[in-house]
Design a protein around this motif. Sequence first.
Motif, mmCIF file in Angstrom:
data_model
loop_
_atom_site.group_PDB
_atom_site.id
_atom_site.type_symbol
_atom_site.label_atom_id
_atom_site.label_comp_id
_atom_site.label_asym_id
_atom_site.label_seq_id
_atom_site.Cartn_x
_atom_site.Cartn_y
_atom_site.Cartn_z
ATOM 1 N N MET A 20 38.457 -35.677 -32.059
ATOM 2 C CA MET A 20 39.384 -34.710 -32.676
ATOM 3 C C MET A 20 38.595 -33.611 -33.390
ATOM 4 N N MET A 21 39.014 -32.402 -33.189
ATOM 5 C CA MET A 21 38.316 -31.280 -33.803
ATOM 6 C C MET A 21 39.146 -30.765 -34.974
ATOM 7 N N THR A 22 38.500 -30.619 -36.110
ATOM 8 C CA THR A 22 39.230 -30.043 -37.237
ATOM 9 C C THR A 22 39.250 -28.525 -37.086
ATOM 10 N N GLU A 23 40.211 -27.892 -37.751
ATOM 11 C CA GLU A 23 40.405 -26.458 -37.483
ATOM 12 C C GLU A 23 39.297 -25.557 -38.005
ATOM 13 N N LYS A 24 38.559 -26.045 -39.030
ATOM 14 C CA LYS A 24 37.490 -25.195 -39.568
ATOM 15 C C LYS A 24 36.152 -25.448 -38.897
ATOM 16 N N ARG A 25 36.141 -26.396 -37.959
ATOM 17 C CA ARG A 25 34.864 -26.717 -37.330
ATOM 18 C C ARG A 25 34.825 -26.248 -35.892
ATOM 19 N N LEU A 26 33.754 -25.554 -35.550
ATOM 20 C CA LEU A 26 33.575 -25.100 -34.174
ATOM 21 C C LEU A 26 32.538 -26.003 -33.530
ATOM 22 N N GLY A 27 32.912 -26.676 -32.461
ATOM 23 C CA GLY A 27 31.947 -27.547 -31.797
ATOM 24 C C GLY A 27 31.498 -28.664 -32.709
ATOM 25 N N ARG A 28 30.272 -29.112 -32.490
ATOM 26 C CA ARG A 28 29.810 -30.295 -33.199
ATOM 27 C C ARG A 28 29.208 -29.979 -34.559
#
Lengths: 148, 343
Positions: free
Chosen positions: B1-9
């Motif tokens: 799951m990707m959080t909205e403030k994080r781009l990629g890893r």
Amino acid sequence: MKTKMSSKQYEQYIKNKMPKPAYLKNCVAAFIVGGLICDVAQLISNTAKSYGYNQEAVSSITAASMVFLGAFLTGLGIYDRIGKFAGAGSIVPITGFANSIVSPAMEFKREGFVFGVGAKMFILAGPVLVYGVSVSILIGTIYYILGK
Amino acid sequence: MMTEKRLGRQTLKLSTPPSMISNTSIVGPKEGEGPLAQYFGQILTDDYFGEDSWEKAESKMLTEVVKNAIKASGMSNTNIDFMFAGDLLNQIVSSSFAARELQIPYIGLYGACSTMTESLCMGSLMIDGGYAEAVVCATSSHFSSAERQYRFPLEQGVQRPPFAQWTVTGAGAAVIARAGSGPYITYATIGKVLDFGIKDANNMGAAMAPAAVDTITAHLNETGRKPDYYDLIITGDLGNVGKAIILDMMQKEGFDITKVYNDCGSMIFDSEKQDTHAGGSGCGCAAVVLNGYIVSEMRKGNINKVLLIATGALLSPTTTWQGESIPSIAHAVAIENTIGVGV
């Protein structure tokens, strides 16, 4: 990152990117300075001899004087500059040995005379003493056996 | 799951980019004779800084630089919500001893020479997360305290290899806050620990270069930015050796950063005249170049978009004696004069 390299491959890869020490210049500097230090020792030795001391006393006087000189120049902050120029030329003679004892003693004075000077004084010279003494015992033993 | 403030890893996008409010630096006499001298806030004439040990001198530099930064920000200690700081000495005593005097809630960090960007990453997140209005991020290093911990006594007569670097005597601090007129911290890219097997503690540039390449690549891939988006992509203390390695490795990754790339360690000294071999290193290196040179040039508008990647070698004297190789890390922060433009 896409690049994958083993330690060996990376070592090989960076090899030509590393600056090389100036071997020739370093050798010449070591030869000249090392030679000069030995000249000074010879001068002391000859002077002591001319005063009529026997060989054993002359050796002791020479070694003690050179150790004093090495320690004194370290204290004045000159020996590290000589070492920077001469490399092995000023590490190998006995003056270098004096430097390796006096420099940590100075460095760790702030930690006190027990945990600083006392404990750290032989941090560099310690291994030389340990293995120097060990090897001399070993060789002495071999000499004792074979010499008979 | 990707959080909205994080781009990629690895890359974090700051939705409310914190602004640099004030930046200050203190350097030792040798750095004060270097090419960047005009940018430093204070140049010491005595590297003991009036103290009786190198460790105390280093801690005093850090304390003073933080005080100066807070003063320059027009705030007082009580307005600063947190202090993020770290240094090279065992148990990060320079920072903790400074925090003892400053009485600002303190988070001590250890990222070796990557501490400047590590502290900016953490401080920015604290502000963006709504937990702080203003924080101070700081770090320091001192040539003499680092030498005695990691290498030789100062007076020992040895030759340094040509690829050795010179630990910078200096401290830098940045006050960053929710509201301000820039430069802004827009992105943070958290590094991974990489180890390509270098064991020589004198060869830091080669040990740390892969970590920097990894973080820069991750940043560019995850933000979708091209290297020439930035006016300056600058690493913390790879020095001249690491600089040559990184340019070549980045080419292999498919990015040509040659035109915009530089290194704080290469810039801070004149290697020929000052006899510093491969250049500067230490936490203080990236700290004083950022808070001295980079931010001044940004405020003047000479450069507008900077990616700073501070690199840290995560070794200890014990691991070196035990023959371990040197793990390294690099954290990046994107610092920009304007927000919301470009990719």
